[in-house]
Write an enzyme that holds these catalytic residues in place. Structure first.
Site, mmCIF file in Angstrom:
data_model
loop_
_atom_site.group_PDB
_atom_site.id
_atom_site.type_symbol
_atom_site.label_atom_id
_atom_site.label_comp_id
_atom_site.label_asym_id
_atom_site.label_seq_id
_atom_site.Cartn_x
_atom_site.Cartn_y
_atom_site.Cartn_z
ATOM 1 N N HIS A 15 -1.340 -2.193 3.185
ATOM 2 C CA HIS A 15 -0.743 -3.192 2.863
ATOM 3 C C HIS A 15 -0.421 -4.644 3.640
ATOM 4 C CE1 HIS A 15 2.698 -5.216 0.426
ATOM 5 N NE2 HIS A 15 3.562 -5.041 1.609
ATOM 6 N N ASP A 36 1.119 -4.326 15.799
ATOM 7 C CA ASP A 36 0.726 -2.849 15.497
ATOM 8 C C ASP A 36 0.802 -2.049 16.490
ATOM 9 O OD1 ASP A 36 -0.341 -1.398 12.879
ATOM 10 O OD2 ASP A 36 -1.213 -0.390 14.513
ATOM 11 N N HIS A 139 12.993 -10.605 -17.850
ATOM 12 C CA HIS A 139 14.295 -11.291 -17.722
ATOM 13 C C HIS A 139 15.477 -10.378 -17.290
ATOM 14 C CE1 HIS A 139 16.126 -9.760 -21.469
ATOM 15 N NE2 HIS A 139 14.889 -9.662 -21.887
#
Length: 175
Positions: A15, A36, A139
């Site tokens: 990610h 990290d 929406h």
């Protein structure tokens, strides 16, 4: 490194790599670095430097302009988000340039909207949310803090996703 140009990404994993690419393509940051826990054994990831572990972030604060926690685990992402807040590091929101986001949508800090996503009119996305590749939110929907919409999630209008929810790839929230 110029302070106003540097984005710190917490987490040198898959990610994190996606967030780095989106951030670089957005043109908002000219330099990207990682923190990290594999540092100092690992000093590079996906062509970007790993400059600290999570405990050492405090020492690099003067060299960065913003940071974003980039880990799929919702609870770990919240802990890292809170650590950044405690260190008074501005928290970035990263948006891939191919994402289409309504000007009426609200995006919480620390959220990441990846390639091919569509965020509709009056959608509210709270802090620390991941909206992964090719997801769409129609929406008036609301995505709670630290939720994670995996690849290809589709949410129809007027839906509520609770905080810390994980929706797996291809999920459809329509009823």
């Amino acid at each position: 490194m110029l302070k106003q140009d540097v984005l710190l990404i917490l987490g040198a994993g898959g990610h994190g790599k996606s967030v780095a690419e989106a951030a670089l393509l957005s043109g908002q940051w000219s330099s990207i670095v990682f923190a990290d826990d594999s540092w100092p054994q690992r000093t590079e990831f996906a062509g970007f430097p790993i400059v600290a572990n999570l405990e050492m972030i405090v020492q690099i604060v003067p060299n960065i302009s913003a940071a974003i926690p980039a880990v799929g685990n919702n609870h770990v992402r919240q802990v890292w988000f809170q650590k950044l807040k405690e260190l008074a590091i501005p928290i970035a929101t990263v948006i891939h340039p191919s994402a289409m986001i309504s000007p009426t949508a609200e995006l919480g800090e620390g959220s990441c909207i990846l390639a091919g996503c569509v965020i509709g009119v009056d959608v509210r996305i709270e802090q620390g949310v991941i909206v992964n590749l090719s997801s769409a939110i129609d929406h008036d929907s609301e995505i709670g803090m630290f939720a994670h919409l995996s690849v290809g999630v589709k949410i129809t209008g007027n839906k509520m996703v609770a905080p810390f929810t994980f929706l797996s790839a291809g999920s459809i929230l329509a009823h």
